[in-house]
Motif scaffolding. Structure first.
Motif, PDB file in Angstrom:
ATOM      1  N   UNK A 156       0.543  -5.313  12.815  1.00  0.00           N
ATOM      2  CA  UNK A 156       0.003  -4.428  11.768  1.00  0.00           C
ATOM      3  C   UNK A 156      -0.217  -3.002  12.265  1.00  0.00           C
ATOM      4  N   UNK A 157       0.410  -2.652  13.361  1.00  0.00           N
ATOM      5  CA  UNK A 157       0.436  -1.258  13.789  1.00  0.00           C
ATOM      6  C   UNK A 157       1.499  -0.565  12.953  1.00  0.00           C
ATOM      7  N   UNK A 158       1.192   0.639  12.455  1.00  0.00           N
ATOM      8  CA  UNK A 158       2.126   1.428  11.659  1.00  0.00           C
ATOM      9  C   UNK A 158       2.409   2.718  12.418  1.00  0.00           C
ATOM     10  N   UNK A 159       3.671   3.041  12.585  1.00  0.00           N
ATOM     11  CA  UNK A 159       4.069   4.277  13.246  1.00  0.00           C
ATOM     12  C   UNK A 159       4.862   5.110  12.243  1.00  0.00           C
ATOM     13  N   UNK A 160       4.405   6.345  12.029  1.00  0.00           N
ATOM     14  CA  UNK A 160       5.093   7.270  11.133  1.00  0.00           C
ATOM     15  C   UNK A 160       5.695   8.399  11.942  1.00  0.00           C
ATOM     16  N   UNK A 161       6.968   8.701  11.671  1.00  0.00           N
ATOM     17  CA  UNK A 161       7.646   9.843  12.295  1.00  0.00           C
ATOM     18  C   UNK A 161       8.117  10.789  11.199  1.00  0.00           C
ATOM     19  N   UNK A 162       7.664  12.054  11.239  1.00  0.00           N
ATOM     20  CA  UNK A 162       8.078  13.027  10.210  1.00  0.00           C
ATOM     21  C   UNK A 162       9.470  13.565  10.507  1.00  0.00           C
ATOM     22  N   UNK A 163      10.484  12.857  10.041  1.00  0.00           N
ATOM     23  CA  UNK A 163      11.857  13.181  10.421  1.00  0.00           C
ATOM     24  C   UNK A 163      12.634  13.999   9.399  1.00  0.00           C
ATOM     25  N   UNK A 164      12.111  14.140   8.181  1.00  0.00           N
ATOM     26  CA  UNK A 164      12.844  14.871   7.155  1.00  0.00           C
ATOM     27  C   UNK A 164      12.031  16.068   6.665  1.00  0.00           C
ATOM     28  N   UNK A 165      12.563  17.251   6.932  1.00  0.00           N
ATOM     29  CA  UNK A 165      11.955  18.509   6.492  1.00  0.00           C
ATOM     30  C   UNK A 165      10.470  18.593   6.888  1.00  0.00           C
ATOM     31  N   UNK A 166      10.213  18.416   8.179  1.00  0.00           N
ATOM     32  CA  UNK A 166       8.844  18.401   8.717  1.00  0.00           C
ATOM     33  C   UNK A 166       8.065  19.650   8.292  1.00  0.00           C
ATOM     34  N   UNK A 224      -3.338   8.875   5.462  1.00  0.00           N
ATOM     35  CA  UNK A 224      -4.580   8.123   5.673  1.00  0.00           C
ATOM     36  C   UNK A 224      -5.143   7.519   4.379  1.00  0.00           C
ATOM     37  N   UNK A 225      -5.132   8.249   3.249  1.00  0.00           N
ATOM     38  CA  UNK A 225      -5.656   7.650   2.019  1.00  0.00           C
ATOM     39  C   UNK A 225      -4.887   6.401   1.552  1.00  0.00           C
ATOM     40  N   UNK A 226      -3.638   6.271   1.960  1.00  0.00           N
ATOM     41  CA  UNK A 226      -2.848   5.085   1.600  1.00  0.00           C
ATOM     42  C   UNK A 226      -3.525   3.812   2.104  1.00  0.00           C
ATOM     43  N   UNK A 227      -4.188   3.920   3.247  1.00  0.00           N
ATOM     44  CA  UNK A 227      -4.754   2.742   3.911  1.00  0.00           C
ATOM     45  C   UNK A 227      -6.272   2.676   3.823  1.00  0.00           C
ATOM     46  N   UNK A 279      -6.256  -3.925   2.770  1.00  0.00           N
ATOM     47  CA  UNK A 279      -5.873  -3.153   3.954  1.00  0.00           C
ATOM     48  C   UNK A 279      -7.061  -2.317   4.424  1.00  0.00           C
ATOM     49  N   UNK A 280      -7.334  -2.349   5.733  1.00  0.00           N
ATOM     50  CA  UNK A 280      -8.384  -1.506   6.325  1.00  0.00           C
ATOM     51  C   UNK A 280      -7.798  -0.720   7.485  1.00  0.00           C
ATOM     52  N   UNK A 281      -8.046   0.572   7.495  1.00  0.00           N
ATOM     53  CA  UNK A 281      -7.604   1.428   8.587  1.00  0.00           C
ATOM     54  C   UNK A 281      -8.629   1.359   9.704  1.00  0.00           C
ATOM     55  N   UNK A 282      -8.218   0.846  10.867  1.00  0.00           N
ATOM     56  CA  UNK A 282      -9.132   0.736  12.012  1.00  0.00           C
ATOM     57  C   UNK A 282      -9.183   2.018  12.830  1.00  0.00           C
ATOM     58  N   UNK A 283      -8.002   2.584  13.135  1.00  0.00           N
ATOM     59  CA  UNK A 283      -7.945   3.805  13.940  1.00  0.00           C
ATOM     60  C   UNK A 283      -6.587   4.467  13.763  1.00  0.00           C
ATOM     61  N   UNK A 284      -6.527   5.735  14.152  1.00  0.00           N
ATOM     62  CA  UNK A 284      -5.265   6.449  14.104  1.00  0.00           C
ATOM     63  C   UNK A 284      -5.243   7.505  15.198  1.00  0.00           C
ATOM     64  N   UNK A 303       0.834  -1.208   0.000  1.00  0.00           N
ATOM     65  CA  UNK A 303       0.000   0.000   0.000  1.00  0.00           C
ATOM     66  C   UNK A 303       0.869   1.259   0.000  1.00  0.00           C
ATOM     67  N   UNK A 304       1.913   1.281   0.820  1.00  0.00           N
ATOM     68  CA  UNK A 304       2.807   2.438   0.855  1.00  0.00           C
ATOM     69  C   UNK A 304       3.494   2.657  -0.491  1.00  0.00           C
ATOM     70  N   UNK A 305       3.974   1.581  -1.085  1.00  0.00           N
ATOM     71  CA  UNK A 305       4.732   1.714  -2.328  1.00  0.00           C
ATOM     72  C   UNK A 305       3.843   1.975  -3.531  1.00  0.00           C
ATOM     73  N   UNK A 306       2.539   1.710  -3.409  1.00  0.00           N
ATOM     74  CA  UNK A 306       1.598   2.018  -4.487  1.00  0.00           C
ATOM     75  C   UNK A 306       1.129   3.473  -4.409  1.00  0.00           C
TER      76      UNK A 306
END
Length: 142
Positions: A94-104, A122-125, A131-136, A23-26
């Motif tokens: 299947x928990x995904x954690x994103x950290x904005x580390x480059x040029x936030x 969010x649209x990625x998932x 893939x179904x997004x349950x919560x964020x 999903x991320x790479x698409x």
């Protein structure tokens, strides 16, 4: 003083880690450094290494190995056409954690533009069969 910001997503994925990475790479998130993937070295997510990803063969093999071992998989990606990016960690649960580390992207000196990131992650998932997004939840401390 630095800002610690990040997004945690709970995702249901038919094929686990494989579905999430696909999903991320698409999406419009792209590899760093002209075709090289930046991934954690071993189980330590503080140390990263470059893997050549010309045809994703090595990346796919690494994803499979991480799945078999039940390890966290991480990948550093940039938003398409921008220097903005961060690290996506995908846990066996299947928990995904994103950290904005480059040029936030910021609204102010110490405030992240949360809507910028949510509109691109969010649209990625959502809208996928595998893939179904349950919560964020977004968290930020300054």
């Amino acid at each position: 003083m630095s800002v610690d910001a990040g997004l945690t997503l709970n995702v249901a994925a038919q094929k686990g880690l494989r579905s999430i990475v696909d999903a991320l790479l698409a999406s419009r998130w792209r590899a760093c450094d002209d075709g090289w993937w930046c991934v954690p070295a071993g189980e330590d997510v503080d140390e990263w290494r470059l893997v050549q990803g010309a045809e994703r063969i090595q990346l796919d093999a690494l994803v499979q190995a991480k799945m078999r071992a039940g390890e966290v998989f991480g990948i550093r990606l940039f938003w398409d056409g921008a220097d903005v990016g961060g690290e996506f960690l995908v846990f066996p649960s299947c928990k995904v954690v994103f950290s904005p580390t480059m040029d936030r992207v910021k609204l102010g000196p110490r405030t992240t533009d949360v809507s910028w990131y949510l509109s691109r992650i969010l649209p990625v998932f959502t809208g996928r069969d595998d893939v179904d997004l349950d919560s964020w939840i977004w968290r930020e401390t300054a």
